[in-house]
Each structure stands twice: as C-alpha cells, then as structure tokens.
Write a protein that holds these residues in place. Structure first.
Motif, PDB file in Angstrom:
ATOM      1  N   CYS A 139      -7.982  -0.140  44.115  1.00 45.53           N
ATOM      2  CA  CYS A 139      -7.905  -1.598  44.306  1.00 45.53           C
ATOM      3  C   CYS A 139      -9.029  -2.344  43.607  1.00 45.53           C
ATOM      4  O   CYS A 139      -8.878  -3.498  43.237  1.00 45.53           O
ATOM      5  N   CYS A 195     -12.249  -2.962  47.489  1.00 48.43           N
ATOM      6  CA  CYS A 195     -12.669  -2.484  48.817  1.00 48.43           C
ATOM      7  C   CYS A 195     -14.127  -2.017  48.741  1.00 48.43           C
ATOM      8  O   CYS A 195     -14.700  -1.869  47.671  1.00 48.43           O
ATOM      9  N   CYS A 245     -11.104   4.996  47.853  1.00 47.34           N
ATOM     10  CA  CYS A 245     -10.439   3.676  47.948  1.00 47.34           C
ATOM     11  C   CYS A 245      -9.505   3.625  49.162  1.00 47.34           C
ATOM     12  O   CYS A 245      -8.809   4.588  49.474  1.00 47.34           O
ATOM     13  N   ASP A 246      -9.492   2.459  49.814  1.00 44.11           N
ATOM     14  CA  ASP A 246      -8.648   2.287  51.014  1.00 44.11           C
ATOM     15  C   ASP A 246      -7.158   2.222  50.684  1.00 44.11           C
ATOM     16  O   ASP A 246      -6.328   2.537  51.527  1.00 44.11           O
TER      17      ASP A 246
HETATM   18 ZN   LIG Z   1     -10.464   0.318  46.671  1.00 47.61          ZN
END
Ligand SMILES: [Zn+2]
Ligand SMILES: [Zn+2]
Length: 325
Positions: A88, A91, A102-103
């Motif tokens: 993304c 985050c 990464c979420d």
């Molecule tokens: Zn991320």
C-alpha cells in the motif's frame, strides 16, 4: 494452470493474454519455480487466495509489453517476478521500510495471477532485472527460495555454526551463501532421507543428520524450512545460549509445548515473513558473486500437479521448475 478451489488439482485452461495497464509489464514466462507456499495455497492452508488463481511466484521471463508510465523496463529485458506483488505504501509498516509486513499486501500467485502460465502481468515496481549467466529455469528458484532464504539467513545473524532444518530448494541456496560467508552448515533432514543427506554433503555441510538428532556442537543459529512445528523445540534444544531459531516458511503445523529451559539463556525464536524489495536487490546482486548454483528439476507447465506432488512427498533434489510451451 488454474486453481478453482483449494484441495482440488490445478486445471489446464486457455486464458486470453492480458493487456498491461498503467504501471504494469506483460512478461512471457520462460520458467516458474514451484515453491512450498504454492502447496499451502493449493492445499488450502493459506486461506485468502483470490480464486480462481494462477499460482506461481518464482517467475522469470522476458518483457513483451509495457503499460503507460513504466520507465523501469523495456521490451526484451529479462525480469523476475517475486512473491511480493503490491504493497500500500502508506501503512506504518510500509512507511518504516518493512513493506514485507504491509497491512494490505497482494502476493503473486495468491491474490495476483502468477507464473504457472505462458504470460504474466506484474506491477513493474516489484519486478527485478535478472542478470548473470543463469538460464531462466536456473534463475527461477532465486526468486523465492533464494530471496526468502536470504532474508532468513540475515535474520539468523552472524552465526559461525548454522543449522538448516529441511534440505530443499531454499536450503540448497542458503547453504551456498552461508559457506561463501565462512559459516559452517549443519544440515538436518527427515530421519533416514539418504538422498537429502547426500545433497547436503555435496553442498559442503560440515555435519549432516536427521532432524531427530542433536548436532555434535551447539549451534549459533538455526533456520527451519520444513513446515513442521515440532522442529521449533528441536532447534531450540540444538542452539547454544543466545542462539536464534528462524522459521522461514509461511505455514507450519502447530508447535508443541516445550520447557522454558530450552528458551532460557536469551535464545530467540522468530519467523520471517515475505520479502522487501531491498532484500531482492541485495540477494540478486550477491547470487552471481557467490556464485549460487541452483539445482533444478524441470517439468512441462501442464505437469504442475505432478511437480507439486513431488514436492509434497519430498522426492526432489533441489527445486522444481515449470517450463511453459
Ligand atoms: Zn502497507
Ligand atoms: Zn515461495
């Protein structure tokens, strides 16, 4: 080769050749490695595939199409597409150089169609040029067994005596890098797996034994590539004070309980998750210098199910690689 539903075999399908969108490249696949993670996707142990999905995240091929805004690659260049397919960028993990955590990531062959195919689309920002005199098939295992193996090795620290549990595709690469750095490799295989033990000796392991055996000397670190939770206490018992145990796979059977005494003495247990693009840059520059030589067993693309079965049953020496066409 398409997975419609976990627990069912991949099906040969004729799909349209995709068009690269903005930021994407279209790659004609030369070879795609078969990774244990693909088995976890096919078997349903990883529960978030975007179905139907084309598996495969050790993709090597040539760029045959570039979308708008792609400066990084030109048509005709050889590239590799790894597991990390998209992050993304905003985050807290992405913003602190931990994009591997990464979420909301997307992974190749899991949420993005991968390399068990003749063509693959990829976000150019996550692809890498593949140099050196590797054939496509020889380069393919570098893209995950190599990258995640390298990250695992880094997490194991400057161990003089390094244990490796599970002597498959990742281990055979890591052992070469470790020896290049002057580390001693202690190889642990399935008990009685003569073929894997010969393989480990050929790659310069100073000691080879079954995973149920104790090494003659306490280890400084151990990396576990086999998806077997019982190896965590086994490895903890094999490392000395301050020793690090790194679990390098994405899935493992449950870890049995163990006495605190084998963790005491500042021993550490940790996992390694995915890869960052800087891991890939470092490792792909290092591999030809070592030089890492991969041992591959090739299968035609349409025999992907057979290749997965060989991996599941531990019948391979080195890495399985699919060749389209
Ligand atoms: Zn991320
Ligand atoms: Zn992998």
């Amino acid at each position: 080769m398409v997975l419609d539903r976990p627990g069912t075999p991949l099906k040969l399908a004729d799909l349209p050749v995709p068009e690269p969108g903005a930021g994407q490249i279209l790659v004609r696949v030369g070879a795609c490695g078969v990774c244990r993670t693909d088995l976890h996707v096919v078997d349903g142990e990883l529960t978030e595939p975007a179905l139907p999905i084309v598996p495969g995240h050790e993709v090597v091929g040539h760029v045959v199409g570039v979308g708008a805004d792609v400066q990084r690659f030109r048509i005709g260049e050889r590239v590799g597409i790894p597991w990390l397919g998209w992050t993304c960028g905003v985050c807290r993990y992405c913003r602190s150089e931990r994009e591997n955590l990464c979420d909301t990531p997307k992974f190749t062959g899991y949420q993005i169609n991968g390399g068990y195919a003749e063509y693959a689309l990829a976000d150019a920002r996550y692809c890498f040029p593949i140099e050196g005199d590797y054939s496509d098939a020889e380069a393919a295992p570098l893209m995950c067994a190599g990258l995640i193996g390298y990250r695992s090795l880094e997490m194991a620290g400057e161990a003089e005596r390094l244990g490796i549990y599970g002597f498959g595709a990742a281990a055979h690469i890591v052992a070469q890098v470790a020896r290049h750095r002057g580390q001693q490799v202690y190889a642990f295989t399935r008990p009685g797996d003569e073929q894997a033990q010969v393989f480990a000796r050929d790659l310069g392991a100073v000691w080879v034994g079954g995973a149920d055996q104790r090494p003659p000397d306490p280890l400084d670190a151990a990396i576990i590539f086999a998806p077997v939770g019982a190896l965590v206490p086994a490895a903890l018992a094999a490392v000395g004070k301050g020793g690090v145990v790194v679990a390098g796979g994405i899935h493992m059977s449950d870890i049995p309980s163990f006495p605190y005494s084998i963790l005491w003495g500042e021993r550490v247990v940790r996992s390694v998750a995915n890869l960052t693009r800087s891991d890939a840059e470092e490792f792909l520059a290092l591999a030809p210098q070592v030089p890492v030589r991969t041992e591959v067993h090739t299968f035609p693309l349409e025999q992907a199910n057979e290749a997965l079965a060989c991996l599941r049953e531990g019948r391979l020496r080195g890495a399985a690689v699919l060749l389209p066409g």
